[in-house]
Design a protein around this motif. Structure first.
Motif, PDB file in Angstrom:
ATOM      1  N   LYS A  88      22.324  55.808  39.713  1.00  0.00           N
ATOM      2  CA  LYS A  88      23.109  55.060  40.894  1.00  0.00           C
ATOM      3  C   LYS A  88      22.787  55.410  42.542  1.00  0.00           C
ATOM      4  N   ALA A  89      21.764  56.515  42.422  1.00  0.00           N
ATOM      5  CA  ALA A  89      21.631  56.595  44.006  1.00  0.00           C
ATOM      6  C   ALA A  89      20.797  55.622  44.870  1.00  0.00           C
ATOM      7  N   SER A  90      21.039  55.559  46.175  1.00  0.00           N
ATOM      8  CA  SER A  90      20.145  54.572  46.723  1.00  0.00           C
ATOM      9  C   SER A  90      18.642  55.321  46.720  1.00  0.00           C
ATOM     10  N   PHE A  91      18.516  56.516  46.929  1.00  0.00           N
ATOM     11  CA  PHE A  91      17.011  56.829  46.964  1.00  0.00           C
ATOM     12  C   PHE A  91      17.280  58.489  46.589  1.00  0.00           C
ATOM     13  N   LEU A  92      16.087  59.076  46.466  1.00  0.00           N
ATOM     14  CA  LEU A  92      16.251  60.647  46.090  1.00  0.00           C
ATOM     15  C   LEU A  92      15.290  61.036  47.094  1.00  0.00           C
ATOM     16  N   ILE A  93      15.814  62.164  47.804  1.00  0.00           N
ATOM     17  CA  ILE A  93      15.130  63.017  48.791  1.00  0.00           C
ATOM     18  C   ILE A  93      14.636  64.568  48.286  1.00  0.00           C
ATOM     19  N   LEU A  94      13.390  64.608  48.606  1.00  0.00           N
ATOM     20  CA  LEU A  94      12.554  66.178  48.061  1.00  0.00           C
ATOM     21  C   LEU A  94      12.080  66.575  49.489  1.00  0.00           C
ATOM     22  N   CYS A  95      12.734  67.639  49.718  1.00  0.00           N
ATOM     23  CA  CYS A  95      12.138  68.483  51.160  1.00  0.00           C
ATOM     24  C   CYS A  95      11.809  69.718  50.799  1.00  0.00           C
ATOM     25  N   SER A  96      11.048  70.061  49.876  1.00  0.00           N
ATOM     26  CA  SER A  96      10.743  71.363  49.279  1.00  0.00           C
ATOM     27  C   SER A  96       9.660  71.984  50.123  1.00  0.00           C
ATOM     28  N   LYS A 135       5.163  52.047  48.442  1.00  0.00           N
ATOM     29  CA  LYS A 135       5.082  51.307  46.915  1.00  0.00           C
ATOM     30  C   LYS A 135       6.265  51.531  46.176  1.00  0.00           C
ATOM     31  N   ASN A 136       6.328  53.073  46.051  1.00  0.00           N
ATOM     32  CA  ASN A 136       7.573  53.287  45.117  1.00  0.00           C
ATOM     33  C   ASN A 136       8.390  54.568  46.012  1.00  0.00           C
ATOM     34  N   GLY A 137       8.095  54.772  46.906  1.00  0.00           N
ATOM     35  CA  GLY A 137       8.678  55.471  47.949  1.00  0.00           C
ATOM     36  C   GLY A 137       7.995  55.908  49.305  1.00  0.00           C
ATOM     37  N   LEU A 138       8.245  56.979  49.947  1.00  0.00           N
ATOM     38  CA  LEU A 138       7.735  57.331  51.138  1.00  0.00           C
ATOM     39  C   LEU A 138       7.191  58.800  51.124  1.00  0.00           C
ATOM     40  N   LEU A 139       6.109  59.119  51.309  1.00  0.00           N
ATOM     41  CA  LEU A 139       5.417  60.317  51.573  1.00  0.00           C
ATOM     42  C   LEU A 139       5.754  60.860  53.090  1.00  0.00           C
ATOM     43  N   VAL A 140       6.258  61.820  53.289  1.00  0.00           N
ATOM     44  CA  VAL A 140       6.334  62.245  54.770  1.00  0.00           C
ATOM     45  C   VAL A 140       5.498  63.426  55.181  1.00  0.00           C
ATOM     46  N   GLU A 141       5.042  63.584  56.473  1.00  0.00           N
ATOM     47  CA  GLU A 141       4.138  64.821  56.702  1.00  0.00           C
ATOM     48  C   GLU A 141       4.952  66.153  56.218  1.00  0.00           C
ATOM     49  N   ASN A 142       4.075  66.834  55.933  1.00  0.00           N
ATOM     50  CA  ASN A 142       4.801  68.071  55.125  1.00  0.00           C
ATOM     51  C   ASN A 142       5.847  68.929  56.147  1.00  0.00           C
ATOM     52  N   GLN A 143       6.541  69.247  55.820  1.00  0.00           N
ATOM     53  CA  GLN A 143       7.631  70.109  56.620  1.00  0.00           C
ATOM     54  C   GLN A 143       7.981  69.519  58.047  1.00  0.00           C
ATOM     55  N   PHE A 189      10.626  67.719  59.774  1.00  0.00           N
ATOM     56  CA  PHE A 189      12.073  67.001  59.034  1.00  0.00           C
ATOM     57  C   PHE A 189      12.322  65.949  60.239  1.00  0.00           C
ATOM     58  N   LYS A 190      11.780  66.053  61.437  1.00  0.00           N
ATOM     59  CA  LYS A 190      12.027  64.824  62.267  1.00  0.00           C
ATOM     60  C   LYS A 190      11.455  63.575  61.538  1.00  0.00           C
ATOM     61  N   ALA A 191      10.296  63.483  60.987  1.00  0.00           N
ATOM     62  CA  ALA A 191       9.813  62.555  60.344  1.00  0.00           C
ATOM     63  C   ALA A 191      10.540  62.164  59.224  1.00  0.00           C
ATOM     64  N   LEU A 192      11.191  63.271  58.389  1.00  0.00           N
ATOM     65  CA  LEU A 192      12.108  62.975  57.234  1.00  0.00           C
ATOM     66  C   LEU A 192      13.390  62.135  57.532  1.00  0.00           C
ATOM     67  N   THR A 193      13.683  62.573  58.730  1.00  0.00           N
ATOM     68  CA  THR A 193      14.979  61.710  59.115  1.00  0.00           C
ATOM     69  C   THR A 193      14.629  60.320  59.410  1.00  0.00           C
ATOM     70  N   GLU A 194      13.467  60.059  60.226  1.00  0.00           N
ATOM     71  CA  GLU A 194      13.008  58.937  60.391  1.00  0.00           C
ATOM     72  C   GLU A 194      12.715  58.027  59.117  1.00  0.00           C
ATOM     73  N   ALA A 195      12.145  58.823  58.040  1.00  0.00           N
ATOM     74  CA  ALA A 195      11.990  58.001  56.893  1.00  0.00           C
ATOM     75  C   ALA A 195      13.204  57.750  55.998  1.00  0.00           C
ATOM     76  N   ILE A 196      14.271  58.466  56.271  1.00  0.00           N
ATOM     77  CA  ILE A 196      15.573  58.182  55.620  1.00  0.00           C
ATOM     78  C   ILE A 196      16.130  56.804  56.225  1.00  0.00           C
ATOM     79  N   ASN A 197      16.313  56.976  57.477  1.00  0.00           N
ATOM     80  CA  ASN A 197      16.549  55.501  58.545  1.00  0.00           C
ATOM     81  C   ASN A 197      15.706  54.374  57.934  1.00  0.00           C
TER      82      ASN A 197
END
Length: 180
Positions: A76-84, A120-128, A130-138
């Motif tokens: 049911k989630a719109s998408f999953l976020i993994l930020c380990s 294609k099936n998600g977004l890979l964000v430059e490791n660590q 977090f600004k890019a992670l926020t942009e990817a979420i948007n």
């Protein structure tokens, strides 16, 4: 799109859910009333609850206990976020994609880039980053074409990891061993 995004894992410093709260806070999701559910157990639970209050996100962020069957949330989630900081083999990515749920993940060591095909099936964000992670979420939230494309491809993208597929690969491997 659904009314929440999901993060799953042990509530420990390696998963960096505290920093995810900042990325979520800085994203467009809170004002669009798209909630963040963080599912898991662990020593950081109290600290995360306090941070949720500090950011005044009690109405937007929900800490959910570990579920034997997380799929009802994943599907049911719109998408999953993994930020380990790092991952072994991130099974949670496979599980989400198998449910038809796209994934945003840091390109951390090791695993995510073996499963996620960027845009294609998600977004890979430059490791660590977090600004890019926020942009990817948007981006995944606002770019309907990109989101739909990732959603359509998600289930097929993990077929190579299915029991059936892996079983066939093992059979070929064992047959080669036996015939040599």
């Amino acid at each position: 799109n659904c009314d929440f995004v999901l993060a799953v894992g042990r509530l420990n410093s390696i998963k960096q859910f505290d920093k995810l709260l900042d990325s979520y806070f800085n994203s467009i999701l809170p004002q669009k009333d798209i909630k963040l559910y963080i599912m898991g157990e662990g020593g950081e639970k109290l600290r995360l609850a306090e941070k949720i209050m500090t950011l005044n996100l009690q109405a937007k962020v929900k800490l959910i206990d570990f579920q034997e069957n997380p799929f009802k949330y994943m599907a049911k989630a719109s998408f999953l976020i993994l930020c380990s900081k790092n991952e072994g083999f991130p099974r949670v990515i496979l599980e989400a994609l198998a449910c038809g749920t796209p994934v945003i993940s840091f390109d951390c060591k090791s695993g995510p880039n073996e499963i996620i095909q960027h845009k294609k099936n998600g977004l890979l964000v430059e490791n660590q980053n977090f600004k890019a992670l926020t942009e990817a979420i948007n981006e995944l939230n606002t770019n309907t074409f990109l989101y739909d494309n990732c959603k359509i491809n998600s289930v097929n993208s993990v077929e190579q990891f299915s029991v059936n597929s892996i079983g066939k690969k093992w059979k070929v491997y064992l047959d080669e061993l036996l015939n040599n």
